[in-house]
Design a protein around this motif. Structure first.
Motif, short mmCIF file in Angstrom:
data_model
loop_
_atom_site.label_atom_id
_atom_site.label_comp_id
_atom_site.label_asym_id
_atom_site.label_seq_id
_atom_site.Cartn_x
_atom_site.Cartn_y
_atom_site.Cartn_z
N LEU A 89 4.41 -20.32 57.88
CA LEU A 89 2.89 -20.35 57.74
C LEU A 89 2.34 -20.17 59.45
CD1 LEU A 89 0.67 -21.32 56.15
CD2 LEU A 89 0.80 -23.81 57.18
N GLY A 90 1.32 -19.05 59.31
CA GLY A 90 0.73 -18.56 60.62
C GLY A 90 1.24 -17.10 60.93
N ASP A 91 2.34 -16.64 60.04
CA ASP A 91 3.00 -15.49 60.26
C ASP A 91 2.06 -14.19 59.88
OD1 ASP A 91 5.29 -16.71 61.61
OD2 ASP A 91 6.56 -16.10 59.92
N ARG A 92 1.29 -14.56 58.75
CA ARG A 92 0.41 -13.41 57.94
C ARG A 92 -0.84 -14.01 57.32
NH1 ARG A 92 3.73 -12.10 52.57
NH2 ARG A 92 4.40 -14.51 51.85
N VAL A 107 3.51 -19.78 52.06
CA VAL A 107 2.48 -20.23 51.05
C VAL A 107 2.97 -21.60 50.39
CG1 VAL A 107 1.67 -19.66 48.66
CG2 VAL A 107 2.15 -17.94 50.18
N ALA A 108 4.17 -22.01 50.31
CA ALA A 108 4.46 -22.97 49.93
C ALA A 108 4.21 -24.24 50.84
CB ALA A 108 5.90 -23.26 49.57
N GLN A 109 4.34 -23.70 52.27
CA GLN A 109 4.05 -24.76 53.31
C GLN A 109 2.48 -25.10 53.34
OE1 GLN A 109 5.62 -22.64 56.87
NE2 GLN A 109 7.49 -22.93 56.23
N GLN A 112 1.92 -27.42 50.19
CA GLN A 112 2.42 -28.77 50.46
C GLN A 112 1.37 -29.56 51.40
OE1 GLN A 112 5.23 -30.09 48.99
NE2 GLN A 112 3.96 -32.03 49.66
N ARG A 113 0.89 -28.65 52.58
CA ARG A 113 -0.02 -29.33 53.31
C ARG A 113 -1.40 -29.73 52.77
NH1 ARG A 113 -0.56 -28.21 58.85
NH2 ARG A 113 1.68 -27.45 58.79
N LEU A 114 -1.94 -28.81 51.77
CA LEU A 114 -3.09 -29.12 51.18
C LEU A 114 -2.86 -30.19 50.07
CD1 LEU A 114 -3.97 -25.52 50.24
CD2 LEU A 114 -5.42 -26.89 51.83
N LEU A 115 -1.76 -30.37 49.46
CA LEU A 115 -1.52 -31.43 48.54
C LEU A 115 -1.51 -32.66 49.19
CD1 LEU A 115 -0.74 -31.82 45.69
CD2 LEU A 115 1.64 -31.69 46.17
N ASP A 116 -0.82 -32.76 50.53
CA ASP A 116 -0.81 -34.08 51.32
C ASP A 116 -2.07 -34.52 51.74
OD1 ASP A 116 2.06 -34.42 50.88
OD2 ASP A 116 2.53 -33.36 52.63
N MET A 117 -2.93 -33.52 51.72
CA MET A 117 -4.29 -33.92 52.27
C MET A 117 -5.25 -34.41 51.26
SD MET A 117 -5.05 -31.85 55.76
CE MET A 117 -4.70 -30.16 55.02
#
Length: 389
Positions: A89-92, A107-109, A112-117
């Motif tokens: 996440l952050g590479d592109r 994309v998966a990261q 997951q971040r959005l889901l956890d929030m």
């Protein structure tokens, strides 16, 4: 390093192979920390390094990490995962494109971040689809960013700042459980995709007088009739004499907007003693990715099959195979037995056992939608002959 897509008619690399494609795969494994670069004089040129035992062990390790079939061979599925694993996440820049969706671990990261929030990006599958775009827009609106659905520098900065507020847990489990509850216990009106494995020029396994593609078509036709009697609307991914790869089957399934999909297969092994049935669902627990409904349904199917048919129990397993991953509905692949095992093959070719297998799958489907207090022990639930009974 600029990675190029290998060009090979076979798209298959294994122990003993060499060349530019093997060098590319080796560099990916080294970048992931799964393989050490060989700096010896005879291997100064990476292109001359063969697919050796150390590389095979690294591939096996990677396949096990990613819930792939662990055979030490780099085919399309393994290469796809190697390509996706290099992104963080952050590479592109991440954005939704209809024709060629962005795919990768970054994309998966993000998902997951959005889901956890508390946002709803859909399944954490590493595919930037419309659900992920909508969840990202909602996150951007909530944090004062331009809600353009593109994950660029400004969004990365806010995500990093909020990292400490992200907590563990599996909110998708409650969400999927609630969806099941709201759909009600009745099978009437449910929509199901049936995928008889292989077909057309792809015969699948041929052993002990049986052909997998023909056997799975016969079983799917029986299951289609049984489910129709219970009020379930079914779609078949292929005809009796046609086929299609997993990507095409997933696209077909997604177009139906079905509640579930079932893929029917038989297994094989060089050891003729290998036997038993197994079920597979989209699952990748190491990174918090799995289909809760798929895992539950796979377990129900497995237990009912073993109890009713007498075929051995090889349990349920999470995998990231293309069909399991890219279908938007929960999908379960059923390996009903080993055609290379004489006893399993005899059972699978038996009309009586086929009828038992069909009933096992239908019962598992009904149990999936029943509330816990209304459910029955494995092997004890009996369905009516038709929806009118």
């Amino acid at each position: 390093m600029n990675h190029q897509q290998p060009t090979s008619a076979m798209f298959l690399w294994k122990l003993g192979d060499s060349g530019p494609a093997v060098a590319d795969i080796r560099s990916r494994l080294i970048a992931l920390g799964l393989l050490t670069a060989d700096r010896s004089p005879q291997h100064e040129d990476p292109a001359t390094q063969p697919f050796d035992e150390a590389m095979e062990a690294a591939v096996l390790h990677f396949q096990q990490q990613r819930a792939l079939s662990a055979d030490g061979v780099v085919g399309r599925e393994t290469y796809r995962n190697l390509d996706e694993a290099r992104w963080k996440l952050g590479d592109r820049l991440l954005a939704h494109t209809v024709s060629h969706p962005t795919v990768g671990d970054d994309v998966a990261q993000l998902q997951q971040r959005l889901l956890d929030m508390g946002f709803v990006p859909g399944r954490v599958d590493g595919i930037f689809g419309t659900d992920t775009e909508q969840a990202l827009r909602e996150f951007q609106r909530n944090t004062g960013l331009l809600p353009d659905g593109t994950c660029g520098p400004a969004t990365f900065t806010v995500l990093a700042r909020l990292a400490r507020t992200v907590v563990g847990g599996h909110p998708h489990v409650m969400r999927e459980s609630e969806q099941l509850r709201r759909s009600g216990p009745s099978l009437a009106g449910k929509v199901l995709v049936l995928d008889p494995g292989h077909g057309g020029a792809d015969t699948g396994i041929i052993a002990n007088g049986f052909t997998e593609a023909d056997l799975m078509w016969e079983l799917a036709a029986r299951l289609e009739g049984r489910l129709a009697a219970l009020g379930v609307r079914t779609y078949l991914t292929r005809g009796r004499n046609t086929g299609g790869d997993e990507t095409q089957r997933a696209e077909f399934a997604n177009a139906t907007d079905a509640d579930l999909a079932i893929s029917l297969h038989a297994d094989s092994h060089p050891n003729e003693e290998a036997s038993g049935s197994s079920t597979y669902y989209y699952g990748y627990d190491q990174h918090g990715r799995w289909s809760h409904t798929g895992r539950r349904f796979a377990g129900l199917v497995q237990r009912e099959l073993v109890a009713r048919t007498g075929i051995g129990d090889n349990r349920s397993h999470g995998k990231t195979w293309t069909l399991l991953r890219t279908t938007r509905m929960p999908t379960v692949r059923i390996e009903l037995g080993y055609l290379t095992n004489a006893d399993d093959a005899k059972k699978l070719g038996s009309s009586e056992v086929q009828a038992l297998a069909v009933e096992a799958i239908a019962v598992a489907l009904q149990r999936l939608y029943l509330a816990p207090e209304d459910d029955h022990p494995t092997g004890m639930l009996h369905l009516p002959a038709s929806v009118t009974d």
